[in-house]
Scaffold this motif. Structure first.
Motif, PDB file in Angstrom:
ATOM      1  N   LEU A   1       0.815  -1.212   0.000  1.00 46.47           N
ATOM      2  CA  LEU A   1       0.000   0.000   0.000  1.00 46.47           C
ATOM      3  C   LEU A   1       0.851   1.265   0.000  1.00 46.47           C
ATOM      4  O   LEU A   1       0.440   2.301  -0.539  1.00 46.47           O
ATOM      5  CB  LEU A   1      -0.948  -0.019   1.196  1.00 46.47           C
ATOM      6  N   ASP A   2       2.049   1.186   0.571  1.00 50.97           N
ATOM      7  CA  ASP A   2       2.915   2.358   0.585  1.00 50.97           C
ATOM      8  C   ASP A   2       3.499   2.657  -0.792  1.00 50.97           C
ATOM      9  O   ASP A   2       4.047   3.748  -1.009  1.00 50.97           O
ATOM     10  CB  ASP A   2       4.059   2.152   1.588  1.00 50.97           C
ATOM     11  N   LEU A   3       3.422   1.702  -1.714  1.00 52.06           N
ATOM     12  CA  LEU A   3       3.949   1.903  -3.063  1.00 52.06           C
ATOM     13  C   LEU A   3       2.858   2.220  -4.074  1.00 52.06           C
ATOM     14  O   LEU A   3       3.151   2.356  -5.265  1.00 52.06           O
ATOM     15  CB  LEU A   3       4.716   0.648  -3.513  1.00 52.06           C
ATOM     16  N   VAL A   4       1.611   2.315  -3.633  1.00 52.34           N
ATOM     17  CA  VAL A   4       0.510   2.688  -4.529  1.00 52.34           C
ATOM     18  C   VAL A   4       0.500   4.211  -4.638  1.00 52.34           C
ATOM     19  O   VAL A   4       0.071   4.920  -3.721  1.00 52.34           O
ATOM     20  CB  VAL A   4      -0.839   2.166  -3.996  1.00 52.34           C
ATOM     21  N   ALA A   5       1.005   4.727  -5.757  1.00 47.31           N
ATOM     22  CA  ALA A   5       1.168   6.174  -5.923  1.00 47.31           C
ATOM     23  C   ALA A   5      -0.176   6.886  -5.838  1.00 47.31           C
ATOM     24  O   ALA A   5      -1.155   6.472  -6.459  1.00 47.31           O
ATOM     25  CB  ALA A   5       1.848   6.473  -7.262  1.00 47.31           C
ATOM     26  N   GLY A   6      -0.192   7.965  -5.053  1.00 48.85           N
ATOM     27  CA  GLY A   6      -1.403   8.752  -4.917  1.00 48.85           C
ATOM     28  C   GLY A   6      -2.482   8.082  -4.107  1.00 48.85           C
ATOM     29  O   GLY A   6      -3.616   8.591  -4.057  1.00 48.85           O
ATOM     30  N   SER A   7      -2.177   6.918  -3.490  1.00 51.96           N
ATOM     31  CA  SER A   7      -3.190   6.154  -2.721  1.00 51.96           C
ATOM     32  C   SER A   7      -4.470   6.004  -3.535  1.00 51.96           C
ATOM     33  O   SER A   7      -5.585   6.174  -3.039  1.00 51.96           O
ATOM     34  CB  SER A   7      -3.489   6.865  -1.390  1.00 51.96           C
ATOM     35  N   ARG A   8      -4.276   5.669  -4.800  1.00 50.41           N
ATOM     36  CA  ARG A   8      -5.412   5.655  -5.729  1.00 50.41           C
ATOM     37  C   ARG A   8      -5.284   4.463  -6.676  1.00 50.41           C
ATOM     38  O   ARG A   8      -4.204   4.177  -7.188  1.00 50.41           O
ATOM     39  CB  ARG A   8      -5.413   6.962  -6.527  1.00 50.41           C
ATOM     40  N   ILE A   9      -6.392   3.741  -6.884  1.00 46.13           N
ATOM     41  CA  ILE A   9      -6.456   2.628  -7.838  1.00 46.13           C
ATOM     42  C   ILE A   9      -7.467   2.992  -8.913  1.00 46.13           C
ATOM     43  O   ILE A   9      -8.606   3.372  -8.614  1.00 46.13           O
ATOM     44  CB  ILE A   9      -6.888   1.314  -7.147  1.00 46.13           C
ATOM     45  N   VAL A  10      -7.045   2.871 -10.191  1.00 39.77           N
ATOM     46  CA  VAL A  10      -7.920   3.151 -11.328  1.00 39.77           C
ATOM     47  C   VAL A  10      -7.897   1.936 -12.258  1.00 39.77           C
ATOM     48  O   VAL A  10      -6.814   1.445 -12.610  1.00 39.77           O
ATOM     49  CB  VAL A  10      -7.481   4.407 -12.097  1.00 39.77           C
ATOM     50  N   VAL A  11      -9.064   1.453 -12.629  1.00 35.87           N
ATOM     51  CA  VAL A  11      -9.187   0.364 -13.597  1.00 35.87           C
ATOM     52  C   VAL A  11      -9.542   0.978 -14.946  1.00 35.87           C
ATOM     53  O   VAL A  11     -10.580   1.639 -15.079  1.00 35.87           O
ATOM     54  CB  VAL A  11     -10.266  -0.646 -13.165  1.00 35.87           C
TER      55      VAL A  11
ATOM     56  N   GLY B   1      -7.070  -3.124 -26.126  1.00 34.49           N
ATOM     57  CA  GLY B   1      -7.994  -4.187 -25.759  1.00 34.49           C
ATOM     58  C   GLY B   1      -7.722  -4.779 -24.392  1.00 34.49           C
ATOM     59  O   GLY B   1      -8.477  -5.627 -23.930  1.00 34.49           O
ATOM     60  N   MET B   2      -6.647  -4.354 -23.719  1.00 35.22           N
ATOM     61  CA  MET B   2      -6.238  -4.951 -22.452  1.00 35.22           C
ATOM     62  C   MET B   2      -6.645  -4.080 -21.274  1.00 35.22           C
ATOM     63  O   MET B   2      -6.553  -2.853 -21.339  1.00 35.22           O
ATOM     64  CB  MET B   2      -4.724  -5.171 -22.449  1.00 35.22           C
ATOM     65  N   ALA B   3      -7.070  -4.718 -20.178  1.00 38.22           N
ATOM     66  CA  ALA B   3      -7.478  -4.017 -18.964  1.00 38.22           C
ATOM     67  C   ALA B   3      -6.296  -3.909 -18.011  1.00 38.22           C
ATOM     68  O   ALA B   3      -5.517  -4.857 -17.851  1.00 38.22           O
ATOM     69  CB  ALA B   3      -8.631  -4.751 -18.285  1.00 38.22           C
ATOM     70  N   LEU B   4      -6.170  -2.751 -17.376  1.00 37.31           N
ATOM     71  CA  LEU B   4      -5.068  -2.490 -16.451  1.00 37.31           C
ATOM     72  C   LEU B   4      -5.589  -2.064 -15.089  1.00 37.31           C
ATOM     73  O   LEU B   4      -6.645  -1.434 -14.978  1.00 37.31           O
ATOM     74  CB  LEU B   4      -4.158  -1.377 -16.994  1.00 37.31           C
ATOM     75  N   ILE B   5      -4.816  -2.417 -14.056  1.00 43.19           N
ATOM     76  CA  ILE B   5      -4.987  -1.837 -12.731  1.00 43.19           C
ATOM     77  C   ILE B   5      -3.857  -0.833 -12.564  1.00 43.19           C
ATOM     78  O   ILE B   5      -2.674  -1.193 -12.676  1.00 43.19           O
ATOM     79  CB  ILE B   5      -4.913  -2.909 -11.631  1.00 43.19           C
ATOM     80  N   CYS B   6      -4.185   0.435 -12.313  1.00 46.52           N
ATOM     81  CA  CYS B   6      -3.184   1.493 -12.256  1.00 46.52           C
ATOM     82  C   CYS B   6      -3.254   2.208 -10.912  1.00 46.52           C
ATOM     83  O   CYS B   6      -4.308   2.258 -10.261  1.00 46.52           O
ATOM     84  CB  CYS B   6      -3.399   2.507 -13.383  1.00 46.52           C
ATOM     85  N   ASP B   7      -2.121   2.771 -10.503  1.00 46.13           N
ATOM     86  CA  ASP B   7      -2.142   3.677  -9.362  1.00 46.13           C
ATOM     87  C   ASP B   7      -2.245   5.102  -9.896  1.00 46.13           C
ATOM     88  O   ASP B   7      -2.632   5.314 -11.048  1.00 46.13           O
ATOM     89  CB  ASP B   7      -0.923   3.470  -8.471  1.00 46.13           C
ATOM     90  N   GLY B   8      -1.883   6.077  -9.097  1.00 46.91           N
ATOM     91  CA  GLY B   8      -2.027   7.458  -9.535  1.00 46.91           C
ATOM     92  C   GLY B   8      -1.056   7.880 -10.597  1.00 46.91           C
ATOM     93  O   GLY B   8      -1.201   8.975 -11.172  1.00 46.91           O
ATOM     94  N   GLU B   9      -0.062   7.019 -10.925  1.00 52.67           N
ATOM     95  CA  GLU B   9       0.968   7.417 -11.885  1.00 52.67           C
ATOM     96  C   GLU B   9       1.152   6.449 -13.043  1.00 52.67           C
ATOM     97  O   GLU B   9       1.457   6.873 -14.153  1.00 52.67           O
ATOM     98  CB  GLU B   9       2.313   7.570 -11.150  1.00 52.67           C
ATOM     99  N   GLN B  10       0.986   5.152 -12.818  1.00 60.87           N
ATOM    100  CA  GLN B  10       1.389   4.177 -13.826  1.00 60.87           C
ATOM    101  C   GLN B  10       0.641   2.860 -13.620  1.00 60.87           C
ATOM    102  O   GLN B  10       0.031   2.644 -12.569  1.00 60.87           O
ATOM    103  CB  GLN B  10       2.896   3.931 -13.719  1.00 60.87           C
TER     104      GLN B  10
ATOM    105  N   SER C   1       4.452  -2.300  -7.355  1.00 57.80           N
ATOM    106  CA  SER C   1       3.872  -2.318  -6.000  1.00 57.80           C
ATOM    107  C   SER C   1       3.958  -3.704  -5.387  1.00 57.80           C
ATOM    108  O   SER C   1       3.094  -4.112  -4.613  1.00 57.80           O
ATOM    109  CB  SER C   1       2.422  -1.842  -6.039  1.00 57.80           C
ATOM    110  N   GLU C   2       5.022  -4.432  -5.700  1.00 59.76           N
ATOM    111  CA  GLU C   2       5.186  -5.804  -5.232  1.00 59.76           C
ATOM    112  C   GLU C   2       5.450  -5.838  -3.728  1.00 59.76           C
ATOM    113  O   GLU C   2       6.190  -5.018  -3.176  1.00 59.76           O
ATOM    114  CB  GLU C   2       6.348  -6.448  -5.975  1.00 59.76           C
ATOM    115  N   VAL C   3       4.846  -6.823  -3.064  1.00 58.66           N
ATOM    116  CA  VAL C   3       5.060  -7.023  -1.632  1.00 58.66           C
ATOM    117  C   VAL C   3       6.435  -7.648  -1.414  1.00 58.66           C
ATOM    118  O   VAL C   3       6.800  -8.631  -2.086  1.00 58.66           O
ATOM    119  CB  VAL C   3       3.964  -7.928  -1.037  1.00 58.66           C
ATOM    120  N   ASP C   4       7.235  -7.070  -0.476  1.00 59.02           N
ATOM    121  CA  ASP C   4       8.546  -7.630  -0.150  1.00 59.02           C
ATOM    122  C   ASP C   4       8.765  -7.618   1.349  1.00 59.02           C
ATOM    123  O   ASP C   4       7.832  -7.357   2.126  1.00 59.02           O
ATOM    124  CB  ASP C   4       9.652  -6.873  -0.892  1.00 59.02           C
TER     125      ASP C   4
END
Length: 818
Positions: A273-283, A305-314, A327-330
């Motif tokens: 969650l700390d790596l999700v830019a802008g604390s925002r998820i956009v599909v 044609g492809m669906a993406l899960i994006c944060d506030g930047e990428q 945003s991989e868990v480590d």
């Protein structure tokens, strides 16, 4: 789908062995592929031990001498693991235990000290890849307790083939429910049932927001946040179940997402969650050419044609397929966002194919999951996060659900079921079966009303689906074998199919063997045939060997011919009747030219053959190699079935480059009609490309191809017959001298034109070249037969026809030879 047998029995145990369970599943439509033994073959000899003391080995720096309590007193075990310490509870193999590789353990001296057992690592038990240190148990069971009480150290894996319409069987609990329906054995409570108690601060909306920008690619998106997450290894029981299912244990958080997917059938994804830019998820949909790096370390190019899960930047994940590294868990992760979404199955399938990337998640999403499964999986994941990671669940759940699906109901009429199955199944049995499958049935006056559960929503939608469910659980082998009622229906094959079958029979009756080959071929094969025309290409082929649709049957026939000759068979005659393909103007879903749709294509039913022998040798006659005339004889047999007259002419320069330029012909329907095929020898360069030319190039290969669709169109709707004349025929032979470049077909056409209606047949029976006819000329001997249907011909009538023939021959530069 790999199903751990011990895991399956934890939810439904019918007290059958793995093979018996697999047989039951196969009989109900979930077919067995294999049963595999994993872990130790016998649990005897594997116990929990407590390390009492650890001392250095007097003669080895890397070995330690341990005193271990195994329930029957302390024993000395020499161990080389660096992490062994007094007070640990460990896994011990006693002398006599059989290891996973079949080795039987015994006492041994290690540098002079006798070791009475072995302290085990995860790798040695087959539940993980860790082998540098021993496995330390966090279990409160006493020393000497069987190790199998902690986790299944020996297991069997039932691998089954799951049909595309059964995503519920892509989960252990789904297979357990199926087994419960088949046997009536008790089914444990749904593991996704109770929820975890929130203990975090604030609300989940304070940590992240979610937006579905395109509801056409995402039906539902749920998210939960966790704080104070402690990343570490998973417990042995969880590692064993993941390993048995073919998953590699990574860390407790990642393992939980995989565990829930395998148990409940709903894939999850964990974000740092700390790596999700802008604390925002956009599909959203990907931009054309957009790039991202997935968890496997590969940078991938995306399309709209492809669906993406994006944060506030990428982008941070390819929806339904694989997450991203961003945003991989480590090991440093302390806050986690667990996502459970419902993606549109066909979109996931197309994305997976275009990227050449298939995952356990995509295998489930492409079968179309129901949105209700997402929130159920969140409940199970939350409990495990709290129990195994020490996490605190933030209150609340983000649930973006643009269009909630209504509850589905269906009706089953018992009388209709009896009529379709040919056997009566009582209402009580039908209701009991549907109940065990998870439906909510109620019966009244011979009609059963059911509520379809979410995990079967995509498959059970109408009455016949319910009948199928009852029948397969009741046992298809218990239904009587009866022929279906025809109700005065009369059917027969269409005319073109009857003609094609007759042609195939005629070719088969002349000694040719039928082959069946793929409709796909490679560009390399077309290059070997010297074909320059652009073929119909596959947008996402299985490989380069199947990248284009075949424009000719020769590719498959020559491959089969070469395979036979390589194995010592030299006298070969093969044929195939199938479709060939080319770019055209009629839309057909043959190949995707772009993300926008299918290319236009034409398909033609074609009959083709290749042969190396015209007549095999016997003790009475010599072998006759295949030649143009052998191919022509087969072609004329087919033409006779269709009742079509065809003209043979040399191929135009550059056309059909795979044919021998001087020993082949193209066929036209009539002298000036459309081409309907070809016949003759194949080009020597083509034979060389397939290694068919023999040691010295002495092996000719002939063949033909006929467009059966055109022949069927040209075939007379009603066969016509002529009465046999009662009057005698007048037979005469003539010799015609023509220039070398004049074809026999042109000579025959001139003779037929001059002979008129009285010329019944004309046949070429000899060819002569020599000084008598002059240089650059040839002599053709023809047998003529004149006959009138209503009288005996006079000499004057025949002479008049011969003079007309001579005149017609003169128009093409020919003359009758005296």
């Amino acid at each position: 789908m790999r199903v751990s047998f011990s895991w399956l029995r934890a939810y439904c145990d019918p007290e059958l062995n793995a093979q018996q369970v697999a047989d039951l599943l196969t009989g109900s439509g979930t077919e067995l592929e294999r049963i595999e033994q994993i872990g130790v073959p016998e649990a005897e000899g594997f116990v929990i031990g407590k390390v009492l003391s650890v001392d250095p080995h007097p003669d080895a720096d890397r070995l330690r001498v341990c005193s271990v309590d195994t329930g029957d007193g302390a024993r000395t075990i020499v161990c080389g693991a660096p992490n062994v310490a007094a007070g640990q509870m460990v896994a011990v193999a006693l002398p006599g235990a059989v290891m996973p590789d079949g080795t039987k353990l015994g006492e041994a001296k290690l540098r002079g000290i006798r070791s009475a057992g072995m302290i085990l690592s995860e790798h040695e038990l087959g539940i993980g890849e860790e082998h540098d240190g021993i496995m330390v148990l966090a279990d409160e069971r006493p020393a000497g307790a069987p190790l199998s009480d902690v986790f299944a150290i020996g297991d069997q894996v039932i691998e089954v083939e799951v049909n595309p319409n059964r995503p519920d069987c892509m989960s252990v609990y789904g297979v357990a429910r199926e087994l419960h329906a088949l046997t009536g054995a008790p089914l444990a409570e749904d593991p996704t049932g109770p929820d975890a108690e929130p203990s975090g601060e604030g609300r989940v909306e304070d940590h992240v927001s979610v937006e579905i920008a395109d509801p056409e690619i995402c039906l539902r998106f749920t998210a939960r946040a966790f704080e104070n997450v402690q990343i570490g290894p998973s417990p042995p029981w969880l590692k064993q179940r993941l390993t048995a299912a073919g998953q590699r244990p990574i860390s407790n958080v990642v393992d939980i997402t995989n565990y829930v997917m395998l148990l409940a059938g709903q894939p999850l994804h964990a974000f740092d969650l700390d790596l999700v830019a802008g604390s925002r998820i956009v599909v959203r949909r990907a931009a054309d050419g957009e790039r991202m790096t997935t968890l496997d370390g590969v940078e991938r190019t995306l399309d709209p044609g492809m669906a993406l899960i994006c944060d506030g930047e990428q982008p941070s994940g390819i929806a339904g397929v694989m997450g991203g590294q961003v945003s991989e868990v480590d090991q440093q992760t302390t806050r986690v966002l667990i996502e459970a979404a419902t993606w549109v199955g066909p979109n996931v399938l197309r994305t997976s194919k275009r990227l050449g990337l298939r995952s356990e998640a995509s295998a489930r999403f492409e079968r179309q999951l129901h949105p209700a499964l997402a929130i159920a999986a969140q409940r199970l994941a939350a409990r495990l996060m709290v129990e195994l990671c020490g996490a605190r669940l933030v209150p609340g759940t983000i649930d973006a659900y643009p269009a909630a699906l209504p509850e589905r109901t269906a009706t089953l009429r018992l009388e209709r079921m009896t009529r379709l199955l040919g056997s009566e199944i009582s209402s009580a049995d039908a209701v009991a079966i549907l109940t065990r499958l998870g439906f909510d049935p109620s019966e009244s006056a011979g009609v059963v009303e059911v509520v379809v559960p979410p995990w079967r929503d995509g498959d059970v939608r109408r009455e016949t689906d319910l009948i199928e469910e009852v029948a397969r659980i009741h046992g298809l082998d218990r239904l009587p074998a009866t022929l279906p009622a025809r109700r005065n229906a009369v059917g027969r094959r269409p005319r073109d199919q009857r003609l094609r079958a007759a042609a195939e029979d005629a070719i088969r009756g002349r000694g040719l063997s039928e082959t069946i080959s793929y409709s796909f071929t490679s560009q390399a094969n077309l290059d070997r045939l010297r074909i320059a025309e652009e073929p119909l290409r596959i947008a996402n082929p299985l490989g380069e060997e199947q990248a284009v649709m075949r424009p000719t049957l020769l590719t498959g026939l020559l491959d089969a011919l070469a395979a036979n000759i390589t194995r010592g068979e030299t006298d070969i005659a093969l044929f195939e009747a199938a479709r060939v393909f080319a770019p055209g103007t009629t839309p057909a879903p043959i190949a995707d030219a772009s993300p926008g749709g299918a290319r236009a294509a034409t398909e033609r039913m074609t009959l083709g053959a290749v042969l190396t022998v015209a007549e095999p040798g016997t003790w009475r006659s010599a072998r006759r190699a295949a030649d143009f005339y052998a191919a022509r004889a087969l072609v004329e047999a087919v033409l006779g079935i269709y009742g079509v007259e065809a003209s043979f002419a040399p191929p135009q320069p550059g056309a059909r480059p795979y044919l021998h330029p001087a020993r082949s012909a193209v066929l036209t329907h009539g002298p000036r009609g459309p081409e309907v095929g070809w016949a003759g020898e194949l080009h020597p360069l083509v034979l060389r490309a397939w290694d068919l030319d023999g040691p010295s190039g002495e092996r000719p290969v002939t063949g033909f191809e006929l467009d059966l669709d055109q022949l069927a169109d040209a075939c007379p709707a009603t066969p016509t017959y002529a009465a046999i004349s009662d009057f005698p025929a007048v037979r005469q032979d003539i010799a015609v001298v023509v220039a070398e470049e004049v074809t026999a077909e042109n000579v025959l056409a001139a003779v037929r034109g001059g002979g008129g209606d009285l010329l019944e047949t004309v046949e070429l029976f000899d060819l002569f070249r020599g000084e008598q006819v002059g240089a650059g000329k040839k002599s053709l001997a023809l047998a003529l037969e004149f006959r009138a249907p209503d009288r005996t011909l006079t000499d004057d009538e025949v002479v008049a026809r011969r003079e007309a023939i001579a005149t017609a021959l003169g128009e093409i530069g020919g003359a009758l030879r005296a």
